[in-house]
Each structure stands twice: as C-alpha cells, then as structure tokens.
Design a protein around this motif. Sequence first.
Motif, mmCIF file in Angstrom:
data_model
loop_
_atom_site.group_PDB
_atom_site.id
_atom_site.type_symbol
_atom_site.label_atom_id
_atom_site.label_comp_id
_atom_site.label_asym_id
_atom_site.label_seq_id
_atom_site.Cartn_x
_atom_site.Cartn_y
_atom_site.Cartn_z
ATOM 1 N N ASN A 60 -0.619 -7.383 12.611
ATOM 2 C CA ASN A 60 0.417 -6.768 13.756
ATOM 3 C C ASN A 60 1.500 -6.185 13.128
ATOM 4 O O ASN A 60 2.861 -6.903 13.321
ATOM 5 C CB ASN A 60 0.635 -7.486 14.642
ATOM 6 C CG ASN A 60 1.402 -6.960 15.895
ATOM 7 O OD1 ASN A 60 1.400 -5.789 15.997
ATOM 8 N ND2 ASN A 60 2.026 -7.800 16.683
ATOM 9 N N HIS A 61 1.441 -5.375 11.833
ATOM 10 C CA HIS A 61 2.611 -5.054 11.108
ATOM 11 C C HIS A 61 3.574 -4.148 11.846
ATOM 12 O O HIS A 61 2.981 -3.275 12.711
ATOM 13 C CB HIS A 61 1.987 -4.369 9.908
ATOM 14 C CG HIS A 61 1.251 -5.253 8.863
ATOM 15 N ND1 HIS A 61 1.777 -6.333 8.550
ATOM 16 C CD2 HIS A 61 -0.116 -4.966 8.469
ATOM 17 C CE1 HIS A 61 0.744 -7.095 7.710
ATOM 18 N NE2 HIS A 61 -0.376 -6.295 7.467
ATOM 19 N N SER A 62 4.686 -4.100 11.356
ATOM 20 C CA SER A 62 5.726 -3.154 11.953
ATOM 21 C C SER A 62 5.438 -1.619 12.119
ATOM 22 O O SER A 62 5.812 -1.156 12.954
ATOM 23 C CB SER A 62 6.955 -3.636 11.493
ATOM 24 O OG SER A 62 7.433 -4.726 11.569
ATOM 25 N N PHE A 63 4.617 -1.480 11.000
ATOM 26 C CA PHE A 63 4.258 0.052 10.547
ATOM 27 C C PHE A 63 3.092 0.541 11.212
ATOM 28 O O PHE A 63 2.792 1.630 11.001
ATOM 29 C CB PHE A 63 4.456 0.457 9.368
ATOM 30 C CG PHE A 63 6.140 0.007 8.731
ATOM 31 C CD1 PHE A 63 6.990 0.299 9.467
ATOM 32 C CD2 PHE A 63 6.013 -0.920 7.482
ATOM 33 C CE1 PHE A 63 8.355 0.109 8.839
ATOM 34 C CE2 PHE A 63 7.229 -1.535 7.110
ATOM 35 C CZ PHE A 63 8.465 -1.084 7.629
ATOM 36 N N ASN A 64 2.236 -0.352 11.930
ATOM 37 C CA ASN A 64 0.885 0.244 12.375
ATOM 38 C C ASN A 64 0.797 1.255 13.322
ATOM 39 O O ASN A 64 0.218 2.225 13.112
ATOM 40 C CB ASN A 64 0.039 -1.057 12.859
ATOM 41 C CG ASN A 64 -0.602 -2.094 12.157
ATOM 42 O OD1 ASN A 64 -0.208 -1.837 10.796
ATOM 43 N ND2 ASN A 64 -0.913 -3.215 12.482
ATOM 44 N N VAL B 17 -2.899 7.131 6.010
ATOM 45 C CA VAL B 17 -3.681 6.144 6.411
ATOM 46 C C VAL B 17 -3.992 5.092 5.168
ATOM 47 O O VAL B 17 -4.403 4.164 5.500
ATOM 48 C CB VAL B 17 -5.085 6.849 6.964
ATOM 49 C CG1 VAL B 17 -6.010 7.217 6.127
ATOM 50 C CG2 VAL B 17 -5.668 5.815 8.185
ATOM 51 N N TYR B 18 -3.608 5.427 4.102
ATOM 52 C CA TYR B 18 -4.004 4.625 3.187
ATOM 53 C C TYR B 18 -2.927 3.119 3.376
ATOM 54 O O TYR B 18 -3.488 2.111 2.857
ATOM 55 C CB TYR B 18 -3.537 5.210 1.832
ATOM 56 C CG TYR B 18 -3.847 4.217 0.421
ATOM 57 C CD1 TYR B 18 -5.053 3.920 0.255
ATOM 58 C CD2 TYR B 18 -2.894 3.944 -0.198
ATOM 59 C CE1 TYR B 18 -5.327 2.802 -0.619
ATOM 60 C CE2 TYR B 18 -3.226 2.967 -1.239
ATOM 61 C CZ TYR B 18 -4.378 2.502 -1.833
ATOM 62 O OH TYR B 18 -4.424 1.548 -2.692
ATOM 63 N N PHE B 19 -2.169 3.449 4.096
ATOM 64 C CA PHE B 19 -1.335 2.224 4.540
ATOM 65 C C PHE B 19 -2.287 1.134 4.960
ATOM 66 O O PHE B 19 -1.889 -0.053 4.409
ATOM 67 C CB PHE B 19 -0.229 2.918 5.547
ATOM 68 C CG PHE B 19 0.458 1.233 6.243
ATOM 69 C CD1 PHE B 19 1.464 0.751 5.738
ATOM 70 C CD2 PHE B 19 0.067 0.947 7.411
ATOM 71 C CE1 PHE B 19 1.865 -0.331 6.052
ATOM 72 C CE2 PHE B 19 0.512 -0.133 7.932
ATOM 73 C CZ PHE B 19 1.524 -0.850 7.364
ATOM 74 N N LEU C 122 5.524 1.578 2.029
ATOM 75 C CA LEU C 122 5.539 0.796 3.479
ATOM 76 C C LEU C 122 4.703 -0.496 3.128
ATOM 77 O O LEU C 122 5.066 -1.607 3.747
ATOM 78 C CB LEU C 122 4.828 1.572 4.494
ATOM 79 C CG LEU C 122 5.660 2.711 5.325
ATOM 80 C CD1 LEU C 122 4.992 3.356 6.344
ATOM 81 C CD2 LEU C 122 7.083 2.465 5.432
ATOM 82 N N GLY C 123 3.475 -0.145 2.438
ATOM 83 C CA GLY C 123 2.650 -1.501 2.094
ATOM 84 C C GLY C 123 3.702 -2.544 1.204
ATOM 85 O O GLY C 123 3.428 -3.603 1.386
ATOM 86 N N PHE C 124 4.402 -2.045 0.362
ATOM 87 C CA PHE C 124 5.311 -3.104 -0.491
ATOM 88 C C PHE C 124 6.197 -3.735 0.457
ATOM 89 O O PHE C 124 6.362 -4.867 0.236
ATOM 90 C CB PHE C 124 5.874 -2.117 -1.535
ATOM 91 C CG PHE C 124 5.320 -2.090 -2.958
ATOM 92 C CD1 PHE C 124 4.968 -3.514 -3.794
ATOM 93 C CD2 PHE C 124 4.501 -1.042 -3.400
ATOM 94 C CE1 PHE C 124 4.492 -3.210 -4.870
ATOM 95 C CE2 PHE C 124 3.986 -1.027 -4.495
ATOM 96 C CZ PHE C 124 3.709 -2.296 -5.132
#
Length: 419
Positions: free
Chosen positions: A73-77, A116-118, A399-401
């Motif tokens: 449930n990441h902030s950026f989903n 979408v690679y996120f 964003l992933g980092f």
Amino acid sequence: MLSVKINLVFQKALYLILLLLQVNFFNLFGSQNFYQMNSDNSKVLVLLLVSISVLIWAPIAITDLFNAKERSNHSFNWLIISFLFCWIAVLFGSSSVYQISLRKAFNFSYYYPIVVYFFPFAWLVKSDFSFVLKSFKFFAYLELLILLTQDLVLSLSGKLFLSFDPFGQQMFMDSGRIMAGNDFLLLACFIIVLARKLKHTLPSYLEVLFFLGLVFHLFFFTKSRMLFLLTIAILGVAIFFNSSKGFTKPVRLIFYVFCFGGLLALMNVLIAKMNFFSGDRAASGQVRLQAIAYYLNNLGINKWFGFGFTPYSDQIGGGGQGVDGGVFYTSDVGMIGFIAIFGALGVLFAILFLLSFVRFLRTFGDFSAKLIVIVYIFGQWISLSSFDVSRILIFPIALGFLIGFKEYFNSEEQAKSDG
C-alpha cells in the motif's frame, strides 16, 4: 518460495539491463538501428523490457492481493494508476478529436506506460534494497568516469570517442554541449545525498569525488543551467544542514538565517552568470517564457484535455512563434508542458502528485531529508519534465528508491529500538 526466488533473479537482470539502456551502454558503441530502438527520443526497448518485468511480477502481485500481510500500500500506487488512466483517456480523446486511429495516437504516446515499472521495481527494492542501491551507484560512477574521460580527450585533442544518439550528436554539433547521461547522473546525486542524510553519515571519499566531478562536467561540458542549479541546490541543502549539527538551537537558528541568505545570494549570482535571459543563450530562456504563455493560453484547446497526442507538431510547437522563429517544446517547461498535453486532467494529476508527496513526506526522514526530496522532485517542475521520453524511466525508479529508503531505514530504526 521457488517462484519468488526465480522472479527476483529475473527482476535483477532486467533492472541491470534497463540501467544499461538508460545510459545507452555508456555511449561506448551504437548504431542507427540501435538508436531507433533506444535513445533519448526512443524508448521502444525500454517499454518491451518493462512489459516483460510487469508480466513476470504479475503472479506475485496477484498472490499479494489476497494476502493482507503482504499487500503493498505504497504512497505512490494510486499516483501511477491515476497517471495511466489519464493517458488512456487522452489516448481516446486524441483519436476522436484529431480523427486518427488509436494505433497512431498510441505511436505518439507509447512511452508513457513505462511508468508502470514502478510496481515491479518497488517490489525489487523491497526484496533486495542493498543490491539495487549498490548497482545504481556503480553505474553512476562508471558513467561519470567515462564522461570525464571524454571531457579530457575533447579538451586535449578536440575529438569524440563516445557514440552519441542523434539528439546528443545534434546538440554537440550545434553548441559543443555533451548531453549524454545527465538526467541519470542527477538522479544518482540525489540518491547518494539522500542515503547519507538518512544514515546521518558523511559521504565517502569516492562520493565526494563523484559530486565534484559531476559539478565540473555539468558546468563546463553539459552547460545545462537547470541541471547544474538542481545539483548545486541538492548538495547545498545537504552541506547546509550537516554544518549545523553541533550547534545549540539558538545558534543553529542564526546560522540558518545567515546561510539561507547567503544561499539565495549565491543562486542569484549563478542565475545571472548563466544568462537565462541575456547573453549568448538569452533566446533559449525567452522562448521558454513564450512557450509557458502559449501553453497556458491554450490549456482548454480540446476542452477537458490539452493538445493531447496531436499529429500536428506545429500546433504543439507554436508554429515558430518563438524568438527568431524558435519552436516550443513541452519538455522544456516542466509541469506546464505536461499540463499542456493533458489539460484539465493534467491539472488534477498535478494536484494528486502534490498530495501524494505531502502524505509520503509526513513520515519520511527529518526536515533536511524532506527538503532534499522537494528540491529534486519539484525542482524539475520548473524546466525538466519528468514525463518526457528521455526521463520517463527515471521517474518510476526515483519513486521506487524513495519507497526503498523509507522502508529500509524505518526497519533499521525499528531494529535499533527493539534492540
């Protein structure tokens, strides 16, 4: 679970290949056919590998969906999902308004789904953050070393040994500027500085050399004013807060006031020296201002979306209305350029973008770490579009980092408190 281990191996391999593509194999070799598939203006290979990454990751995502403990449930989903909805809506809108096929509209906007690679990258970061960070830093060090070597050879002999893509070649022939890999190196600077701030440790000698080399390369050979200023701002914030660690609160407050004033004065001098609106490159700054006015005046050109994925380059380029017949580029005016394409949807997305980061930063690091994130992410809103074809892969990686930093350092703090 065997499938998870195999998935992790594939995701690591794809991540390394994507990094290689982002730096164009360090520009050590290249051909016209390769650059048609991968360059600053083409991300066909990247889209293919991202699609493979998502497909391989999908079974794990489906499994996690039914497992409350594992569900992400990441902030950026929702930020990424909302962006994809905006893209699809404008895709259909452009097809209807411009009377072109969906396939043709897709050809003008095929690179947007790369964000979408996120999702698989965030999973990889969560699974093995150390590998992801060390690999990224290695690529950054090697990329800068190769570029500095090219700088030296160019200064001594006037020759190029690197193979730039068509955009890089054109920029070098027109102005002598070396543009390869700069967005990647800016991200590396941001990640290295942020990692040190979150660890509360000073940079290593190698990292200091990287910062010095990057500033040197950007100032003398890339000559990209915005990239240089962002790099200086990120490093400046880090130095600013590190210098005040041993002070008492009253002394720290006085120190902050003086340093902040000094930093503003320094930035003012740098901006003046860089001739944003005067001197040899004055036209560049003036065209950007004209582009902003043009895009804002045409914000509702297609009612609920902007120019969209138009087949008419003169329309979105301003038809030569700029200084000396200059062309407008959405990639040169940051978030305004994005909104020019997506219109009202772009404005709503920008608001969601802002709210997502406000929510994320509430529980992320100390004030200095928050400020570094704000400088990097929102500093690009001014002049560097995160959704431009050349930077579209960097956006989900950044964003992933951030997700990785938050989970990794939170878990470390938790382990210390438990111990």
